[in-house]
Design a protein around this motif. Structure first.
Motif, PDB file in Angstrom:
ATOM      1  N   ASN A  10       0.862  -1.180   0.000  1.00 55.31           N
ATOM      2  CA  ASN A  10       0.000   0.000   0.000  1.00 55.31           C
ATOM      3  C   ASN A  10       0.901   1.235   0.000  1.00 55.31           C
ATOM      4  O   ASN A  10       1.543   1.536   1.001  1.00 55.31           O
ATOM      5  N   LYS A  12       0.024   4.307  -0.196  1.00 55.95           N
ATOM      6  CA  LYS A  12      -0.599   5.506   0.403  1.00 55.95           C
ATOM      7  C   LYS A  12      -0.396   6.693  -0.556  1.00 55.95           C
ATOM      8  O   LYS A  12      -0.437   6.496  -1.765  1.00 55.95           O
ATOM      9  N   HIS A  95      -9.286   1.269   5.376  1.00 60.28           N
ATOM     10  CA  HIS A  95      -7.939   1.391   5.950  1.00 60.28           C
ATOM     11  C   HIS A  95      -8.004   2.332   7.155  1.00 60.28           C
ATOM     12  O   HIS A  95      -8.779   3.276   7.170  1.00 60.28           O
ATOM     13  N   GLU A  97      -6.282   4.721   8.102  1.00 58.03           N
ATOM     14  CA  GLU A  97      -6.140   6.158   7.819  1.00 58.03           C
ATOM     15  C   GLU A  97      -7.439   6.731   7.261  1.00 58.03           C
ATOM     16  O   GLU A  97      -7.773   7.892   7.511  1.00 58.03           O
ATOM     17  N   GLU A 171      -4.831  -4.854  10.845  1.00 59.03           N
ATOM     18  CA  GLU A 171      -3.776  -3.851  10.966  1.00 59.03           C
ATOM     19  C   GLU A 171      -3.974  -3.066  12.261  1.00 59.03           C
ATOM     20  O   GLU A 171      -4.730  -2.090  12.281  1.00 59.03           O
ATOM     21  N   ALA A 175       0.505  -0.068  15.251  1.00 59.45           N
ATOM     22  CA  ALA A 175       1.667  -0.644  14.570  1.00 59.45           C
ATOM     23  C   ALA A 175       1.879  -0.038  13.186  1.00 59.45           C
ATOM     24  O   ALA A 175       2.884  -0.323  12.537  1.00 59.45           O
ATOM     25  N   ILE A 176       0.946   0.805  12.736  1.00 59.40           N
ATOM     26  CA  ILE A 176       1.039   1.320  11.368  1.00 59.40           C
ATOM     27  C   ILE A 176       1.969   2.521  11.310  1.00 59.40           C
ATOM     28  O   ILE A 176       1.736   3.535  11.966  1.00 59.40           O
ATOM     29  N   GLY A 177       3.040   2.375  10.552  1.00 61.97           N
ATOM     30  CA  GLY A 177       3.974   3.477  10.336  1.00 61.97           C
ATOM     31  C   GLY A 177       4.767   3.850  11.577  1.00 61.97           C
ATOM     32  O   GLY A 177       5.427   4.889  11.618  1.00 61.97           O
ATOM     33  N   GLY A 216       1.181  -3.605   9.409  1.00 59.50           N
ATOM     34  CA  GLY A 216       1.665  -2.734  10.485  1.00 59.50           C
ATOM     35  C   GLY A 216       3.150  -2.930  10.642  1.00 59.50           C
ATOM     36  O   GLY A 216       3.586  -3.893  11.274  1.00 59.50           O
ATOM     37  N   SER A 217       3.942  -2.026  10.010  1.00 55.69           N
ATOM     38  CA  SER A 217       5.405  -2.061  10.105  1.00 55.69           C
ATOM     39  C   SER A 217       6.017  -3.399   9.695  1.00 55.69           C
ATOM     40  O   SER A 217       6.977  -3.868  10.309  1.00 55.69           O
ATOM     41  N   VAL A 218       5.453  -4.012   8.663  1.00 55.15           N
ATOM     42  CA  VAL A 218       6.077  -5.226   8.108  1.00 55.15           C
ATOM     43  C   VAL A 218       7.308  -4.800   7.308  1.00 55.15           C
ATOM     44  O   VAL A 218       7.245  -3.869   6.497  1.00 55.15           O
ATOM     45  N   LEU A 236       0.231  -6.998   4.450  1.00 55.84           N
ATOM     46  CA  LEU A 236      -0.072  -5.731   3.782  1.00 55.84           C
ATOM     47  C   LEU A 236       0.999  -4.752   4.257  1.00 55.84           C
ATOM     48  O   LEU A 236       1.082  -4.443   5.441  1.00 55.84           O
ATOM     49  N   VAL A 237       1.819  -4.320   3.304  1.00 55.55           N
ATOM     50  CA  VAL A 237       3.033  -3.580   3.635  1.00 55.55           C
ATOM     51  C   VAL A 237       2.897  -2.129   3.209  1.00 55.55           C
ATOM     52  O   VAL A 237       2.560  -1.856   2.052  1.00 55.55           O
ATOM     53  N   GLY A 238       3.154  -1.203   4.111  1.00 53.87           N
ATOM     54  CA  GLY A 238       3.115   0.217   3.756  1.00 53.87           C
ATOM     55  C   GLY A 238       4.496   0.703   3.367  1.00 53.87           C
ATOM     56  O   GLY A 238       4.974   0.470   2.257  1.00 53.87           O
ATOM     57  N   GLY A 239       5.187   1.341   4.335  1.00 56.18           N
ATOM     58  CA  GLY A 239       6.479   1.978   4.068  1.00 56.18           C
ATOM     59  C   GLY A 239       7.471   1.109   3.308  1.00 56.18           C
ATOM     60  O   GLY A 239       8.122   1.576   2.363  1.00 56.18           O
TER      61      GLY A 239
HETATM   62  P1  PGA Z   1       3.265   0.407   7.414  1.00 50.69           P
HETATM   63  O1  PGA Z   1       1.762   0.582   6.840  1.00 50.69           O
HETATM   64  O2  PGA Z   1       3.793  -0.884   6.865  1.00 50.69           O
HETATM   65  O3  PGA Z   1       4.009   1.608   6.911  1.00 50.69           O
HETATM   66  O4  PGA Z   1       3.153   0.370   8.912  1.00 50.69           O
HETATM   67  C1  PGA Z   1       0.901  -0.520   6.747  1.00 50.69           C
HETATM   68  C2  PGA Z   1      -0.448  -0.085   6.211  1.00 50.69           C
HETATM   69  O5  PGA Z   1      -0.942   0.975   6.585  1.00 50.69           O
HETATM   70  O6  PGA Z   1      -1.063  -0.803   5.395  1.00 50.69           O
END
Ligand code: PGA
Length: 255
Positions: A10, A12, A95, A97, A171, A175-177, A216-218, A236-239
């Motif tokens: 993701n 974002k 999501h 956010e 998520e 833990a997200i970001g 969440g911070s994977v 599900l990977v963000g950053g």
């Molecule tokens: P993150 O985001 O890996 O940067 O924590 C995950 C997400 O919001 O899907």
């Protein structure tokens, strides 16, 4: 049967069309990849990404949000048919956010999942508790409320029973970001709670077949442990999905 592992990224509000094209050119997935790989770029970057991804990479694309109507006077929104026409096959719904910054509620998530299924795309419904909710011991209550809001829809249950797909992403908001990750045991515990409720609404076969991703911070160094936790069917990977080599390293751990 356990569903195929999914590794989803993701982006974002990151990577415009030119950067998305660069990402696609640099992305090299292991030839033996068995996992289902999906990227959720900003909608404006989807065409550029699709254009540059090699056919062999078999990366599916999705959008991060949709409106439930197919068209109309909804300034700033995009619809399921438009997303499909642009090449998306997946849609993130609810999501954290969207829920916490843009005030989306369970009703919105339910209407969006209905619209996504009606339009023939696959929703990835995101659920998760905040740190305060976790401290109050409300993890199960919150994630089940978010899931049930969607499963209460007869239309959703019927469509999933007749071949349409639904995915969940657990998520935890804390833990997200943040660099903090749920332990594999925490993730497995939450996934089990979600799995039981999926089975009670959808029956054994369909309920067991709904993939539940952890997010969440994977990162490349924790993805392997999370992916081997019971009932974790993907991530599900963000950053860490913004960099082609770190994303590829995570995909490699999905098998
Ligand atoms: P993150 O985001 O890996 O940067 O924590 C995950 C997400 O919001 O899907």
């Amino acid at each position: 049967m356990a569903p195929r592992t999914m590794v989803a990224g993701n982006w974002k509000m990151n990577l415009g069309p030119a950067e998305a094209a660069d990402f696609a050119q640099e992305l090299t997935l292991p030839p033996s990849t068995r996992s289902e790989v999906v990227l959720f770029p900003p909608a404006l970057s989807l065409a550029a990404l699709r254009e540059e991804l090699s056919d062999e990479s078999e990366v599916a694309l999705g959008v991060q949000n949709v409106h439930w109507e197919a068209s109309g006077a909804y300034t700033g929104e995009l619809s399921v048919p438009m997303a499909a026409e642009a090449g998306a096959t997946f849609v993130l719904v609810g999501h954290s956010e969207r829920r916490h910054i843009f005030g989306e509620g369970d009703d919105d998530a339910s209407r969006k999942v209905e619209a996504v299924l009606r339009g023939g795309l696959t929703p990835v419904l995101c659920v998760g508790e905040t740190l305060e909710e976790r401290k109050r011991g409300e993890v199960a209550g919150v994630i089940l409320r978010q899931l049930e809001a969607v499963l209460e829809s007869g239309e959703v249950r019927e469509r999933i029973a007749s071949e349409a797909r639904l995915l969940l992403a657990y998520e935890p908001v804390w833990a997200i970001g943040t660099g903090e990750t749920a332990t594999p045991e925490d993730a497995a515990g939450a996934h089990r709670i979600l799995r039981e409720r999926l089975v009670s609404y959808l029956g054994d076969t369909v309920g067991e077949g709904v993939p539940i991703l952890y997010g969440g911070s994977v990162k490349p160094d924790n993805a392997g442990d999370l992916l081997s936790a019971p009932d974790v069917n993907g991530v599900l990977v963000g950053g860490a999905s913004l960099d082609p080599s770190s994303f590829a390293r995570i995909v490699a751990q999905g098998g």
